[in-house]
Motif scaffolding. Structure first.
Motif, PDB file in Angstrom:
ATOM      1  N   TRP A  93      -5.378   0.106 -13.230  1.00  0.00           N
ATOM      2  CA  TRP A  93      -5.113  -1.054 -12.395  1.00  0.00           C
ATOM      3  C   TRP A  93      -6.244  -2.078 -12.401  1.00  0.00           C
ATOM      4  CZ3 TRP A  93      -2.111  -4.412 -10.492  1.00  0.00           C
ATOM      5  CH2 TRP A  93      -2.556  -5.286  -9.498  1.00  0.00           C
ATOM      6  N   GLU A  94      -7.487  -1.666 -12.209  1.00  0.00           N
ATOM      7  CA  GLU A  94      -8.587  -2.609 -12.102  1.00  0.00           C
ATOM      8  C   GLU A  94      -8.727  -3.454 -13.367  1.00  0.00           C
ATOM      9  OE1 GLU A  94     -10.357  -3.372  -9.513  1.00  0.00           O
ATOM     10  OE2 GLU A  94      -9.504  -1.848  -8.194  1.00  0.00           O
ATOM     11  N   THR A  95      -8.663  -2.816 -14.523  1.00  0.00           N
ATOM     12  CA  THR A  95      -8.756  -3.545 -15.790  1.00  0.00           C
ATOM     13  C   THR A  95      -7.571  -4.470 -15.969  1.00  0.00           C
ATOM     14  OG1 THR A  95      -9.991  -1.746 -16.811  1.00  0.00           O
ATOM     15  CG2 THR A  95      -8.942  -3.312 -18.292  1.00  0.00           C
ATOM     16  N   PHE A  96      -6.376  -3.972 -15.659  1.00  0.00           N
ATOM     17  CA  PHE A  96      -5.158  -4.777 -15.765  1.00  0.00           C
ATOM     18  C   PHE A  96      -5.226  -5.986 -14.843  1.00  0.00           C
ATOM     19  CE2 PHE A  96      -0.932  -5.597 -13.894  1.00  0.00           C
ATOM     20  CZ  PHE A  96      -0.246  -6.033 -15.026  1.00  0.00           C
TER      21      PHE A  96
ATOM     22  N   PRO B 161      -0.014   1.731   0.735  1.00  0.00           N
ATOM     23  CA  PRO B 161      -1.378   1.797   0.200  1.00  0.00           C
ATOM     24  C   PRO B 161      -1.537   1.160  -1.177  1.00  0.00           C
ATOM     25  CG  PRO B 161      -0.795   3.861   1.249  1.00  0.00           C
ATOM     26  CD  PRO B 161       0.465   3.049   1.223  1.00  0.00           C
ATOM     27  N   ALA B 162      -0.576   1.379  -2.088  1.00  0.00           N
ATOM     28  CA  ALA B 162      -0.700   0.812  -3.438  1.00  0.00           C
ATOM     29  C   ALA B 162      -0.611  -0.707  -3.404  1.00  0.00           C
ATOM     30  CB  ALA B 162       0.377   1.387  -4.350  1.00  0.00           C
ATOM     31  N   ALA B 163       0.380  -1.230  -2.697  1.00  0.00           N
ATOM     32  CA  ALA B 163       0.529  -2.686  -2.604  1.00  0.00           C
ATOM     33  C   ALA B 163      -0.646  -3.308  -1.875  1.00  0.00           C
ATOM     34  CB  ALA B 163       1.837  -3.034  -1.896  1.00  0.00           C
ATOM     35  N   ARG B 164      -1.150  -2.622  -0.859  1.00  0.00           N
ATOM     36  CA  ARG B 164      -2.329  -3.115  -0.125  1.00  0.00           C
ATOM     37  C   ARG B 164      -3.520  -3.252  -1.071  1.00  0.00           C
ATOM     38  NH1 ARG B 164      -5.578  -3.040   4.537  1.00  0.00           N
ATOM     39  NH2 ARG B 164      -7.568  -1.988   4.238  1.00  0.00           N
ATOM     40  N   ASN B 165      -3.731  -2.246  -1.900  1.00  0.00           N
ATOM     41  CA  ASN B 165      -4.840  -2.287  -2.852  1.00  0.00           C
ATOM     42  C   ASN B 165      -4.649  -3.406  -3.867  1.00  0.00           C
ATOM     43  OD1 ASN B 165      -7.256  -1.124  -4.247  1.00  0.00           O
ATOM     44  ND2 ASN B 165      -5.733  -0.734  -5.853  1.00  0.00           N
ATOM     45  N   GLU B 166      -3.426  -3.578  -4.354  1.00  0.00           N
ATOM     46  CA  GLU B 166      -3.144  -4.642  -5.314  1.00  0.00           C
ATOM     47  C   GLU B 166      -3.418  -6.011  -4.703  1.00  0.00           C
ATOM     48  OE1 GLU B 166       0.329  -2.018  -7.546  1.00  0.00           O
ATOM     49  OE2 GLU B 166       0.875  -3.636  -6.164  1.00  0.00           O
ATOM     50  N   LEU B 167      -2.947  -6.208  -3.491  1.00  0.00           N
ATOM     51  CA  LEU B 167      -3.162  -7.477  -2.802  1.00  0.00           C
ATOM     52  C   LEU B 167      -4.649  -7.756  -2.618  1.00  0.00           C
ATOM     53  CD1 LEU B 167      -1.222  -8.948   0.170  1.00  0.00           C
ATOM     54  CD2 LEU B 167      -3.683  -8.637   0.394  1.00  0.00           C
ATOM     55  N   ARG B 168      -5.386  -6.774  -2.138  1.00  0.00           N
ATOM     56  CA  ARG B 168      -6.817  -6.967  -1.875  1.00  0.00           C
ATOM     57  C   ARG B 168      -7.582  -7.264  -3.167  1.00  0.00           C
ATOM     58  NH1 ARG B 168      -9.146  -4.927   2.789  1.00  0.00           N
ATOM     59  NH2 ARG B 168     -10.806  -3.897   1.628  1.00  0.00           N
TER      60      ARG B 168
END
Length: 211
Positions: free
Chosen positions: A89-92, A117-124
């Protein structure tokens, strides 16, 4: 001038200064985009929504509201056939130009949407990078997250984000923040060279927007 009634529904939860900073930053992104550079937007959506019968209609509705010519990516097109999502995710995300979030409503017809949690992390991640992030609300279309009221809910080991759309959000007249965000996501087909970087690009319009 008389004060506005206390019960007037807000058009944005962001203070005017934050709105101005956001607009300036989005305009700078648009000015800095090189001619012909691709624009990649990730659509964050939980499986419980993609598995519904009306998913293709909702996906089409999102596409129709975004600028023409962008590359709209989903989990199915970006991760389903590759290595583990968590490790990539981070690289993408570093290669994304923006994010659109679709989330379940707290109650049907309401203004509150809950991100897991997954969407929250993506948003942040994308907010921290200074890129445009939009919530696709069922009755309001695309709403910049900067205009929403954000709150943290859930236990520490499973934090979620609650986004509330402003009660006075006007779907008939696009807000300046939305216009700026869409401009920041528009491919640049011009042959003119990009504008030089200005100090406004260093503004952090997202400070305090997501907790």
């Amino acid at each position: 001038m008389p004060a506005a009634p206390a019960d007037t529904a807000p058009k944005s939860f962001a203070p005017p200064a934050r709105q101005r900073g956001y607009i300036a930053a989005m305009r700078q992104i648009a000015e800095d985009r090189a001619p012909g550079a691709p624009v990649r937007v990730y659509l964050s959506v939980p499986p419980l929504i993609t598995e519904r019968d009306n998913w293709e209609d909702r996906l089409k509705a999102v596409r129709n509201r975004l600028p023409h010519g962008i590359e709209l990516l989903t989990y199915a097109t970006a991760f389903a056939d590759g290595p583990d999502y968590a490790s990539r995710w981070e690289t993408f995300a570093a290669g994304l130009d923006g994010l659109v979030v679709i989330a379940p409503q707290k109650k049907p017809g309401g203004k509150v949407y809950r991100l897991g949690p997954a969407a929250r992390n993506e948003l942040r991640t994308v907010v921290a990078a200074g890129k445009p992030v939009l919530l696709f609300a069922r009755s309001c279309g695309l709403v910049p997250v900067v205009d929403c009221q954000a709150g943290r809910v859930g236990p520490p080991h499973r934090l979620r984000t609650k986004l509330t759309v402003p009660g006075g959000w006007d779907t008939r007249t696009p807000a300046p923040t939305l216009q700026a965000a869409l401009a920041a996501l528009s491919p640049n087909a011009s042959e003119e060279p990009p504008a030089p970087v200005r100090a406004a690009h260093l503004l952090n319009p997202f400070a305090g927007a997501v907790r």
